[in-house]
Write an enzyme that holds these catalytic residues in place. Structure first.
Site, PDB file in Angstrom:
ATOM      1  N   ASP A  11      10.961 -28.013 -20.734  1.00 14.93           N
ATOM      2  CA  ASP A  11      12.044 -27.877 -21.709  1.00 14.93           C
ATOM      3  C   ASP A  11      13.082 -26.958 -21.077  1.00 14.93           C
ATOM      4  O   ASP A  11      12.869 -25.749 -20.996  1.00 14.93           O
ATOM      5  CB  ASP A  11      11.488 -27.289 -23.012  1.00 14.93           C
ATOM      6  CG  ASP A  11      12.576 -27.084 -24.052  1.00 14.93           C
ATOM      7  OD1 ASP A  11      13.767 -27.250 -23.729  1.00 14.93           O
ATOM      8  OD2 ASP A  11      12.227 -26.753 -25.203  1.00 14.93           O
TER       9      ASP A  11
ATOM     10  N   SER B  57      31.018 -34.173 -17.790  1.00 14.38           N
ATOM     11  CA  SER B  57      31.567 -35.227 -18.645  1.00 14.38           C
ATOM     12  C   SER B  57      33.085 -35.168 -18.545  1.00 14.38           C
ATOM     13  O   SER B  57      33.633 -34.100 -18.232  1.00 14.38           O
ATOM     14  CB  SER B  57      31.151 -34.977 -20.101  1.00 14.38           C
ATOM     15  OG  SER B  57      31.865 -35.831 -20.977  1.00 14.38           O
TER      16      SER B  57
ATOM     17  N   TYR C  10      29.658 -29.177 -28.099  1.00 19.27           N
ATOM     18  CA  TYR C  10      29.468 -30.018 -26.908  1.00 19.27           C
ATOM     19  C   TYR C  10      30.620 -29.883 -25.911  1.00 19.27           C
ATOM     20  O   TYR C  10      30.398 -29.706 -24.713  1.00 19.27           O
ATOM     21  CB  TYR C  10      29.279 -31.489 -27.316  1.00 19.27           C
ATOM     22  CG  TYR C  10      28.993 -32.393 -26.133  1.00 19.27           C
ATOM     23  CD1 TYR C  10      27.783 -32.305 -25.449  1.00 19.27           C
ATOM     24  CD2 TYR C  10      29.935 -33.323 -25.684  1.00 19.27           C
ATOM     25  CE1 TYR C  10      27.518 -33.118 -24.352  1.00 19.27           C
ATOM     26  CE2 TYR C  10      29.671 -34.141 -24.600  1.00 19.27           C
ATOM     27  CZ  TYR C  10      28.462 -34.040 -23.932  1.00 19.27           C
ATOM     28  OH  TYR C  10      28.196 -34.832 -22.847  1.00 19.27           O
TER      29      TYR C  10
ATOM     30  N   LYS D 102      30.492 -28.450 -21.992  1.00 20.01           N
ATOM     31  CA  LYS D 102      30.861 -29.191 -20.775  1.00 20.01           C
ATOM     32  C   LYS D 102      32.005 -28.490 -20.033  1.00 20.01           C
ATOM     33  O   LYS D 102      32.063 -28.524 -18.802  1.00 20.01           O
ATOM     34  CB  LYS D 102      31.183 -30.653 -21.110  1.00 20.01           C
ATOM     35  CG  LYS D 102      29.932 -31.458 -21.516  1.00 20.01           C
ATOM     36  CD  LYS D 102      28.866 -31.463 -20.413  1.00 20.01           C
ATOM     37  CE  LYS D 102      27.689 -32.360 -20.688  1.00 20.01           C
ATOM     38  NZ  LYS D 102      26.646 -32.307 -19.661  1.00 20.01           N
TER      39      LYS D 102
HETATM   40  N1  LIG Z   1      26.117 -40.933 -22.538  1.00 22.61           N
HETATM   41  C1  LIG Z   1      27.351 -40.534 -22.300  1.00 22.61           C
HETATM   42  O1  LIG Z   1      28.327 -41.150 -22.784  1.00 22.61           O
HETATM   43  C2  LIG Z   1      27.617 -39.360 -21.406  1.00 22.61           C
HETATM   44  C3  LIG Z   1      28.922 -39.179 -20.937  1.00 22.61           C
HETATM   45  C4  LIG Z   1      29.203 -38.090 -20.115  1.00 22.61           C
HETATM   46  C5  LIG Z   1      28.207 -37.219 -19.766  1.00 22.61           C
HETATM   47  N2  LIG Z   1      26.938 -37.401 -20.237  1.00 22.61           N
HETATM   48  C6  LIG Z   1      25.928 -36.427 -19.828  1.00 22.61           C
HETATM   49  O2  LIG Z   1      24.938 -37.084 -19.087  1.00 22.61           O
HETATM   50  C7  LIG Z   1      23.701 -36.384 -19.193  1.00 22.61           C
HETATM   51  C8  LIG Z   1      22.598 -37.368 -19.536  1.00 22.61           C
HETATM   52  O3  LIG Z   1      22.939 -38.001 -20.746  1.00 22.61           O
HETATM   53  P1  LIG Z   1      22.422 -39.448 -21.162  1.00 22.61           P
HETATM   54  O4  LIG Z   1      23.590 -40.192 -21.684  1.00 22.61           O
HETATM   55  O5  LIG Z   1      21.599 -40.044 -20.099  1.00 22.61           O
HETATM   56  O6  LIG Z   1      21.535 -39.007 -22.424  1.00 22.61           O
HETATM   57  P2  LIG Z   1      20.115 -39.496 -22.983  1.00 22.61           P
HETATM   58  O7  LIG Z   1      19.916 -40.932 -22.734  1.00 22.61           O
HETATM   59  O8  LIG Z   1      20.079 -38.981 -24.381  1.00 22.61           O
HETATM   60  O9  LIG Z   1      19.097 -38.655 -22.065  1.00 22.61           O
HETATM   61  C9  LIG Z   1      19.092 -37.265 -22.119  1.00 22.61           C
HETATM   62  C10 LIG Z   1      18.007 -36.745 -21.205  1.00 22.61           C
HETATM   63  O10 LIG Z   1      18.059 -35.301 -21.255  1.00 22.61           O
HETATM   64  C11 LIG Z   1      16.752 -34.826 -21.504  1.00 22.61           C
HETATM   65  N3  LIG Z   1      16.769 -33.562 -22.238  1.00 22.61           N
HETATM   66  C12 LIG Z   1      17.450 -33.236 -23.357  1.00 22.61           C
HETATM   67  N4  LIG Z   1      17.136 -31.996 -23.741  1.00 22.61           N
HETATM   68  C13 LIG Z   1      16.233 -31.519 -22.837  1.00 22.61           C
HETATM   69  C14 LIG Z   1      15.517 -30.316 -22.712  1.00 22.61           C
HETATM   70  N5  LIG Z   1      15.663 -29.309 -23.593  1.00 22.61           N
HETATM   71  N6  LIG Z   1      14.667 -30.167 -21.663  1.00 22.61           N
HETATM   72  C15 LIG Z   1      14.498 -31.185 -20.768  1.00 22.61           C
HETATM   73  N7  LIG Z   1      15.150 -32.345 -20.843  1.00 22.61           N
HETATM   74  C16 LIG Z   1      15.999 -32.515 -21.877  1.00 22.61           C
HETATM   75  C17 LIG Z   1      16.066 -35.914 -22.324  1.00 22.61           C
HETATM   76  O11 LIG Z   1      14.657 -35.817 -22.116  1.00 22.61           O
HETATM   77  P3  LIG Z   1      13.581 -35.353 -23.217  1.00 22.61           P
HETATM   78  O12 LIG Z   1      14.173 -35.637 -24.562  1.00 22.61           O
HETATM   79  O13 LIG Z   1      12.389 -36.186 -22.886  1.00 22.61           O
HETATM   80  O14 LIG Z   1      13.368 -33.913 -22.956  1.00 22.61           O
HETATM   81  C18 LIG Z   1      16.628 -37.176 -21.654  1.00 22.61           C
HETATM   82  O15 LIG Z   1      15.854 -37.513 -20.535  1.00 22.61           O
HETATM   83  C19 LIG Z   1      23.928 -35.301 -20.249  1.00 22.61           C
HETATM   84  O16 LIG Z   1      24.154 -34.052 -19.603  1.00 22.61           O
HETATM   85  C20 LIG Z   1      25.196 -35.758 -20.969  1.00 22.61           C
HETATM   86  O17 LIG Z   1      25.913 -34.666 -21.492  1.00 22.61           O
HETATM   87  C21 LIG Z   1      26.608 -38.457 -21.031  1.00 22.61           C
END
Ligand SMILES: NC(=O)c1ccc[n+]([C@@H]2O[C@H](COP(=O)([O-])OP(=O)(O)OC[C@H]3O[C@@H](n4cnc5c(N)ncnc54)[C@H](OP(=O)(O)O)[C@@H]3O)[C@@H](O)[C@H]2O)c1
Length: 255
Positions: free
Chosen positions: A63, A146, A162, A166
């Site tokens: 975590d 992001s 959020y 970022k």
């Molecule tokens: N989706 C978008 O549109 C977007 C755009 C720009 C940037 N991002 C960034 O990209 C990154 C990944 O996002 P995603 O879209 O792939 O999201 P996602 O599908 O919701 O995946 C998020 C990942 O982060 C892990 N996570 C969350 N809290 C955690 C914690 N406390 N400890 C360990 N792991 C944790 C989750 O694993 P567990 O829940 O199993 O712990 C999961 O594997 C993030 O930093 C997000 O801000 C996303």
């Protein structure tokens, strides 16, 4: 072009879903010793089974929002692998609340964002940097930021903490780069990768929109694999090249 990293050790946070899962597969398939951290470590174990026996891929339950969990996990990584060469800070959460919401729940959500996206990233970077210095080899820290970390569009809903988290990632990427200069460490490169909208569990889990259909109707999108390929490009650059910021949007993105 990523051959130089084959046999090196990479830690990627948040590999149980979305962008992190795509990164985990690409790194492992590139011959990198790939360590995936997540609270749902069983989902990372499923990816390892999918990848088959030829890769060196490992799952650790961690975590990142808990400093104790981060310290323990990196201690276990040090015991098994000795050193780390690459860290991808990918784990992140969004939570929709208002900054002006006085409820304890809103306060908890704001802290969860900061503990995961900002403090968690800093704790993982500190631990990985220690093990990178130990290797005395080339290294990279790549922060999944992001487009929201550079400009806040008016969306009609509050991104709460959020956006601030970022923007903090943008600042921390440069702060860490400068700290490395102060320490005269020219072997470890710092990068921020800033995606636009990516179709993962993220936006719905954040509560920004009620369901994924609502988002997909209005926006062009990337998939996790698109972001992962951008990270693989960073790995392919020569050791004297530091791409400090890489923005990747779907074609036609308006915000
Ligand atoms: N989706 C978008 O549109 C977007 C755009 C720009 C940037 N991002 C960034 O990209 C990154 C990944 O996002 P995603 O879209 O792939 O999201 P996602 O599908 O919701 O995946 C998020 C990942 O982060 C892990 N996570 C969350 N809290 C955690 C914690 N406390 N400890 C360990 N792991 C944790 C989750 O694993 P567990 O829940 O199993 O712990 C999961 O594997 C993030 O930093 C997000 O801000 C996303």
């Amino acid at each position: 072009m990523t051959e130089k990293w084959a046999g090196k050790v990479a830690v990627i946070t948040g590999t149980s879903a979305g962008i992190g899962a795509a990164l985990f597969k690409d790194f492992a398939n590139a011959g990198i010793i790939t360590i995936g951290l997540a609270r749902r470590a069983e989902k990372v174990e499923d990816l390892i089974k999918e990848l088959g026996g030829d890769v060196k891929a490992y799952a650790y339950k961690c975590d990142v929002s808990s400093p104790e969990s981060v310290t323990e996990t990196f201690k276990a990584i040090e015991e098994k692998f000795g050193v780390v060469h690459i860290l991808v800070n990918n784990a992140g959460v969004g939570r929709s609340t208002s900054i002006f919401d006085e409820s304890p729940e809103a306060f908890r959500k704001m802290n969860e964002i900061l503990d995961t996206n900002v403090r968690g990233l800093a704790h993982c970077s500190r631990e990985a940097f220690r093990l990178m210095k130990k290797s005395d080899d080339y290294g990279m820290i790549i922060n999944i930021n992001s487009v929201i970390g550079h400009q806040l569009p008016f969306t009609g809903f509050s991104m709460s903490m959020y956006g601030a988290s970022k923007y903090a990632v943008t600042a921390l990427t440069e702060t860490m780069r400068q700290e490395m200069l102060i320490q005269e460490n020219s072997k470890i490169r710092m990068s921020s990768v800033s995606p636009g909208y990516v179709n993962t569990e993220f936006v719905v889990a954040a509560g920004f929109v009620p369901d994924s259909t609502t988002v997909l109707e209005g926006f062009p999108y990337l998939v996790g694999d698109d972001v992962s390929k951008a990270v693989m490009y960073l790995l392919s650059t020569p050791y004297n090249v530091n791409v400090t910021e890489l923005t990747i949007r779907p074609v036609g993105e308006k915000f």
